[in-house]
Design an enzyme around this catalytic site. Structure first.
Site, PDB file in Angstrom:
ATOM      1  N   GLN A 133      59.509  -5.113  42.734  1.00  0.00           N
ATOM      2  CA  GLN A 133      58.319  -6.076  42.424  1.00  0.00           C
ATOM      3  C   GLN A 133      58.447  -7.120  41.460  1.00  0.00           C
ATOM      4  OE1 GLN A 133      54.632  -4.402  42.141  1.00  0.00           O
ATOM      5  NE2 GLN A 133      53.707  -6.160  43.046  1.00  0.00           N
TER       6      GLN A 133
ATOM      7  N   TYR B 213      55.081  10.491  38.072  1.00  0.00           N
ATOM      8  CA  TYR B 213      55.174   9.068  37.208  1.00  0.00           C
ATOM      9  C   TYR B 213      54.444   9.013  36.181  1.00  0.00           C
ATOM     10  CZ  TYR B 213      54.463   3.953  37.355  1.00  0.00           C
ATOM     11  OH  TYR B 213      54.789   2.591  37.262  1.00  0.00           O
TER      12      TYR B 213
HETATM   13  N1  SER Z   1      51.141   0.112  40.168  1.00  0.00           N
HETATM   14  C1  SER Z   1      51.677   1.242  39.944  1.00  0.00           C
HETATM   15  C2  SER Z   1      51.452   2.357  40.905  1.00  0.00           C
HETATM   16  O1  SER Z   1      50.745   2.325  41.687  1.00  0.00           O
HETATM   17  C3  SER Z   1      50.702   1.753  38.717  1.00  0.00           C
HETATM   18  O2  SER Z   1      51.841   1.574  37.551  1.00  0.00           O
HETATM   19  O3  SER Z   1      52.342   3.495  40.990  1.00  0.00           O
END
Ligand code: SER
Length: 319
Positions: free
Chosen positions: A13, A141
């Site tokens: 993205q 994450y």
């Molecule tokens: N846009 C990302 C996510 O939703 C946030 O860093 O994982």
């Protein structure tokens, strides 16, 4: 001699738009776009297939190309990493170490690596989240982003590697598709508005999250990378804000252009992820240190998204 730029994760993205911007600044011939996919997204930019988990490949590519700057964007995002936690950690951390170590070995001048609002957690102050506060991320994450931030600062202090980083909010753009994040609904909603007139949201209507329009995100990335090194006082990662809204508010913003547009709400596992993140961000360090200022607020972004999706991408044509 022109600077040479290496992009890792060039088809994602952010990578798709950043590659275009960097090719415009430095000249396509001075940019090498890499990604795990077979082919790149910008035909004029030299492309090489590269898996960031291929340690040898990463080292060889960096040694051979000798980039002045590396933009390391390859990552598994929040929702995808929760489905495959081991791979999420491996890709996000091992990939970062390979790039940092190879950059040191090859004498790369600057490295860009993105962090995220996901580095915060449920005990972080939710509103106007400060730069320095409790950070207790509870997604793979987010844990990998917080650990990566600590290592970015470590490599700067210990080895003098000029690593720069931003804690991106949710990113919204029309040129490229998002890849498995919790904030992705805020892109899908525009497609649904033009194609079906209704959006089925995987978050509750009052889930406020920090967001940023892609032109601002790209500009922030270039601005932090072009700022004199002494202005970059934070070597972990900078808070960065654009706007904050919840699904009900973006739905209303779109309905100003598409009367009758509506959202339904069916929260799934991503609700818990969103609930652990800030609602709004204090980015005063970025403003003070290197002059950050966002241009787009919600209604301006909505107008621009709908215009470009319609006229450039042809979304909703014939509907
Ligand atoms: N846009 C990302 C996510 O939703 C946030 O860093 O994982």
């Amino acid at each position: 001699m022109a600077e040479k730029i290496l992009i890792i994760g060039a088809c994602g993205q952010i990578g798709t738009e950043l590659t275009e911007a960097l090719a415009g600044i430095y000249g396509a011939a001075n940019v090498l776009a890499t990604d795990v996919r077979d082919s790149g997204t910008a035909p004029e930019v030299p492309y090489q297939k590269l898996d960031v988990l291929d340690e040898k490949g990463v080292f060889e590519t960096i040694k051979r190309f000798k980039p002045d700057q590396i933009y390391h964007l390859a990552a598994l995002l929040s929702a995808t990493a929760e489905k495959n936690p081991k791979l999420g950690w491996q890709l996000n951390m091992d990939g970062l170490f390979y790039v940092l170590d190879a950059a040191l070995e090859a004498g790369t001048r600057k490295v860009y690596w993105p962090s995220s609002i996901a580095a915060f957690g449920p005990n972080t102050p939710r509103h106007a989240t400060p730069q320095y506060c409790v950070m207790d991320p509870n997604t793979v994450y987010g844990i990998s982003k917080l650990a990566g931030e600590r290592y970015a600062e470590y490599y700067f202090k210990r080895y003098g590697l000029d690593v720069r980083s931003l804690r991106y909010p949710g990113l919204i753009g029309w040129k490229s598709a998002p890849g498995g994040g919790t904030t992705d609904y805020a892109v899908a909603i525009y497609y649904d508005a033009l194609q079906t007139g209704v959006h089925n949201c995987f978050l509750r209507e009052d889930t406020e999250l920090p967001m940023l329009y892609m032109p601002d995100a790209i500009r922030a990335t270039l601005e932090i990378m072009h700022a004199p090194a002494e202005q970059i006082r934070i070597r972990s990662s900078y808070n960065l804000a654009g706007m904050s809204f919840d699904p009900a508010t973006i739905t209303a913003s779109i309905a100003k252009h598409i009367p009758g547009f509506n959202s339904t709400y069916n929260p799934d596992f991503r609700q818990a992820i969103a609930d652990s993140w800030p609602a709004s961000i204090d980015d005063s360090h970025a403003r003070n240190d290197w002059g950050w200022k966002p241009n787009f607020h919600l209604d301006a972004m909505t107008a621009d998204m709908l215009l470009n999706l319609r006229s450039v991408k042809g979304v909703g044509a014939g509907a």
